[in-house]
Design a protein around this motif. Structure first.
Motif, PDB file in Angstrom:
ATOM      1  N   ILE A 199       0.845  -1.202   0.000  1.00 38.89           N
ATOM      2  CA  ILE A 199       0.000   0.000   0.000  1.00 38.89           C
ATOM      3  C   ILE A 199       0.878   1.249   0.000  1.00 38.89           C
ATOM      4  CG2 ILE A 199      -1.698   1.353   1.272  1.00 38.89           C
ATOM      5  CD1 ILE A 199      -2.905  -1.239   2.294  1.00 38.89           C
TER       6      ILE A 199
ATOM      7  N   THR B 215      -6.165   4.713   5.466  1.00 37.27           N
ATOM      8  CA  THR B 215      -6.628   3.795   4.416  1.00 37.27           C
ATOM      9  C   THR B 215      -7.921   3.084   4.783  1.00 37.27           C
ATOM     10  OG1 THR B 215      -5.548   1.768   5.184  1.00 37.27           O
ATOM     11  CG2 THR B 215      -4.181   3.319   3.929  1.00 37.27           C
TER      12      THR B 215
ATOM     13  N   SER C  54     -10.282  -3.051   0.308  1.00 36.30           N
ATOM     14  CA  SER C  54      -9.352  -2.316   1.150  1.00 36.30           C
ATOM     15  C   SER C  54      -9.471  -0.813   1.050  1.00 36.30           C
ATOM     16  CB  SER C  54      -7.934  -2.743   0.836  1.00 36.30           C
ATOM     17  OG  SER C  54      -7.698  -2.556  -0.525  1.00 36.30           O
ATOM     18  N   LEU C  55      -9.364  -0.251  -0.078  1.00 35.81           N
ATOM     19  CA  LEU C  55      -9.010   1.183  -0.120  1.00 35.81           C
ATOM     20  C   LEU C  55     -10.144   2.064  -0.639  1.00 35.81           C
ATOM     21  CD1 LEU C  55      -5.382   0.701  -1.373  1.00 35.81           C
ATOM     22  CD2 LEU C  55      -6.187   0.823   0.937  1.00 35.81           C
TER      23      LEU C  55
ATOM     24  N   PHE D 268      -4.319   6.434  -1.473  1.00 34.57           N
ATOM     25  CA  PHE D 268      -3.586   5.177  -1.237  1.00 34.57           C
ATOM     26  C   PHE D 268      -4.045   4.076  -2.187  1.00 34.57           C
ATOM     27  CE2 PHE D 268      -2.690   7.472   2.592  1.00 34.57           C
ATOM     28  CZ  PHE D 268      -1.404   7.093   2.899  1.00 34.57           C
ATOM     29  N   HIS D 269      -3.081   3.310  -2.661  1.00 37.83           N
ATOM     30  CA  HIS D 269      -3.359   2.245  -3.625  1.00 37.83           C
ATOM     31  C   HIS D 269      -2.440   1.062  -3.349  1.00 37.83           C
ATOM     32  CE1 HIS D 269      -5.422   5.237  -6.107  1.00 37.83           C
ATOM     33  NE2 HIS D 269      -4.385   6.018  -5.872  1.00 37.83           N
ATOM     34  N   TRP D 270      -2.857  -0.104  -3.883  1.00 45.80           N
ATOM     35  CA  TRP D 270      -1.936  -1.250  -3.925  1.00 45.80           C
ATOM     36  C   TRP D 270      -1.028  -1.059  -5.133  1.00 45.80           C
ATOM     37  CZ3 TRP D 270      -1.646  -4.451   0.025  1.00 45.80           C
ATOM     38  CH2 TRP D 270      -2.773  -4.676   0.819  1.00 45.80           C
TER      39      TRP D 270
END
Ligand SMILES: Nc1nc2c([nH]c(=O)n2[C@H]2C[C@H](O)[C@@H](COP(=O)(O)OP(=O)(O)OP(=O)(O)O)O2)c(=O)[nH]1
Length: 164
Positions: A25, A64, A111-112, A121-123
């Motif tokens: 992340i 996040t 998740s985000l 926020f990102h993977w």
């Protein structure tokens, strides 16, 4: 009192490395923040009563929406300078490997996320980290992550210390 005789000021930052299926992340520091525009991992200042690991987890949740627990210290970075008032300032960042509290079959979807800052926020694939610009304090942890990228759900990173 002579500033050189006063206790140093500490600025402590806990940072969360949340890693799954070769991704981590990553966010972007916002306008008005220090290092604006640079990439960052979730994290922030250690508050009263917290340690670095607790701060990393709290900041990750706030930034996040993803609840995580801290597993182990991966790296630490520290610098010391003398402030304008002559008092020594010690700035320490600890990078903690963190795991989601509820491992989900599809963290990518879930998740985000839920916080207002979530958009930042990102993977990001670990293999792509080298293309991003992080603060210089992150140089070593990025190198360690990239070296361990192959099939590592949890990278087998050696703990390192500021004394390295
Ligand atoms: N969250 C986070 N902060 C990082 C990373 N690398 C790095 O040098 N930092 C620095 C930037 C900031 O100086 C500090 C994080 O504190 P913060 O997020 O509370 O920063 P802030 O803008 O609110 O505070 P400030 O530095 O402007 O005083 O740590 C990282 O990967 N993640």
């Amino acid at each position: 009192m002579n500033p050189s005789l006063q206790e140093p000021r500490f600025k402590k930052i806990g940072v969360a490395l949340v890693i799954a299926w070769g991704h981590v992340i990553v966010g972007q520091r916002q306008p008005g923040q220090s290092f604006a525009g640079l990439a960052e991992f979730p994290g922030g200042k250690v508050e009263s009563g917290e340690d670095f690991a607790a701060a990393a987890c709290r900041e990750c949740l706030e930034e996040t929406g993803l609840a995580v627990t801290a597993e182990r210290l991966l790296d630490a970075w520290q610098s010391t300078r003398v402030g304008d008032d002559g008092i020594e300032e010690i700035f320490r960042i600890e990078f903690w490997l963190c795991q989601p509290v509820s491992p989900s079959a599809d963290l990518r979807e879930s998740s985000l996320l839920t916080s207002s800052l979530a958009g930042a926020f990102h993977w990001v694939p670990i293999a792509e980290l080298a293309q991003l610009k992080f603060p210089s304090a992150n140089t070593k942890i990025i190198e360690l992550l990239i070296k361990n990228v192959i099939d590592n759900e949890e990278p087998h990173l050696e703990s390192s210390s500021i004394d390295d």
